[in-house]
Design an enzyme around this catalytic site. Structure first.
Site, PDB file in Angstrom:
ATOM      1  CB  THR A  88      36.391  42.307  30.047  1.00  8.78           C
ATOM      2  OG1 THR A  88      36.021  42.398  31.486  1.00  8.78           O
ATOM      3  CG2 THR A  88      36.596  41.109  29.580  1.00  8.78           C
ATOM      4  CG  HIS A 133      41.681  43.194  30.610  1.00  4.68           C
ATOM      5  ND1 HIS A 133      42.739  44.136  31.015  1.00  4.68           N
ATOM      6  CD2 HIS A 133      41.027  42.996  31.825  1.00  4.68           C
ATOM      7  CE1 HIS A 133      42.332  44.637  32.151  1.00  4.68           C
ATOM      8  NE2 HIS A 133      41.394  44.115  32.647  1.00  4.68           N
TER       9      HIS A 133
END
Length: 349
Positions: free
Chosen positions: A44, A47
């Site tokens: 995450t 990202h």
């Protein structure tokens, strides 16, 4: 507590991040201020760093990244009763409301009003973090702090493995990223008899081997279904753990899965995928589980015991331990896929 601290901040809506000084967060009456010892980099965080479409639609800049950590309590709010200064802690990152239908029926990990640490509120790539008492976890003192910082992703791996028992089962893990590699060690600990792992990276396949994989296969050159059926006497595997988010890997897993088997899916596809439900799922009587987060806090209890007892040794999966100032090295390795778990030492550096 007041003053300034170092933090890794997503300052602008573009690729990159900046290690800079910000204010130490203030805490509410039900919150705890934690001085962070170690924090680990998650997909995450990658990202958010590369600023993909998901991050563009979810993250508001400026924003402190990170959500996997271990540290010590520095200060407590006036209504906090379960923790005191100096406690060795980590945190569940799914911050639940406690009053919606899901919270009342034992599924707080998918709370209707969910906030995620490091996504919806300031994160753990910092010297201090403020978290609600209700999601704080008191660590076993015998667990090394670097290990304690990866309990959150290890919990993802645990729940993916243990959607149903794996004792005596044959298991295929599609995707040998950090969580996939941890899943190998967990599946082995819970009694899986044969472990197959697929990935396009030979580097990561070597990590899977070091965590206990029996067969490591690269889809670019290996016949996944053929090898699996040969090694399982034509039966196929009982369990597929889908960690890659790759549509191709999903199909390979479903083909290798024996009728009546189960697939647990943690990997996140970047776009919608197409599955032949008639032939790949319904006629094979496949059970599919979607996994997100961890069971709060039963998963944490199990992960803690696995680490404290050394039944699962995550050391092979932790390929990088870096000083906070060297975060870019770790992020570059995560982007390139040339690493397992990357842990940043925040305090005492």
């Amino acid at each position: 507590m007041t003053g300034a601290m170092l933090a890794l901040v997503k300052e602008r809506p573009e690729r990159g991040a900046t290690l800079t000084k910000v204010n130490i967060p203030s805490i509410g009456e039900d919150e705890v201020l934690v001085k962070i010892d170690y924090a680990s980099i998650c997909g995450t965080d990658v990202h958010i760093y590369v600023w993909n479409e998901w991050a563009q639609n979810r993250i508001k800049t400026p924003h402190i990244m990170g959500h996997e950590f271990a540290g010590h309590v520095a200060e407590t709010g006036r209504s906090v009763r379960g923790f005191k200064e100096g406690d060795f802690v980590s945190s569940e990152t799914h911050i639940y409301c406690g009053h919606c239908y899901q919270c009342h029926t034992g599924h707080s990990e998918v709370c209707q009003n969910l906030q995620i640490l490091g996504v919806d509120r300031a994160g753990a790539f910092a010297e201090y973090i403020a978290v609600p008492e209700r999601v704080l976890w008191k660590n076993d003192q015998s667990i090394p702090a670097a290990w304690a910082s990866i309990q959150e992703p290890m919990g993802n791996a645990l729940d993916t493995v243990n959607s149903e028992p794996v004792a005596g089962k044959t298991v295929l893990v599609t995707g040998a990223g950090p969580i996939g590699v941890l899943a190998v060690g967990i599946a082995k600990a819970f009694g899986a008899t044969q472990l197959f792992v697929t990935d396009l990276s030979d580097y990561r396949l070597d990590l899977a081997k070091s965590m206990g994989a029996d067969f490591v296969l690269n889809p670019s050159r290996d016949d996944i279904e053929g090898v699996v059926r040969e090694q399982t006497h034509g039966i196929g595997v009982d369990v597929v753990l889908e960690m890659s988010g790759s549509e191709k890997a999903m199909h390979q897993g479903l083909k290798a899965l024996t009728p009546g088997g189960r697939m647990s899916m943690l990997g996140l596809p970047e776009r919608p995928v197409t599955i032949d439900l008639t032939n790949e799922v319904i006629f094979k009587e496949i059970r599919i589980y979607g996994i997100t987060g961890r069971k709060i806090f039963s998963t944490w209890q199990t992960v803690s015991r696995l680490l404290a007892s050394r039944i699962v040794d995550p050391s092979p999966a932790i390929t990088h331990q870096l000083k906070f100032e060297d975060w870019q090295t770790g992020m570059d390795a995560m982007v390139a896929g040339t690493c397992g778990k990357v842990v940043l030492q925040i305090a005492g550096r």
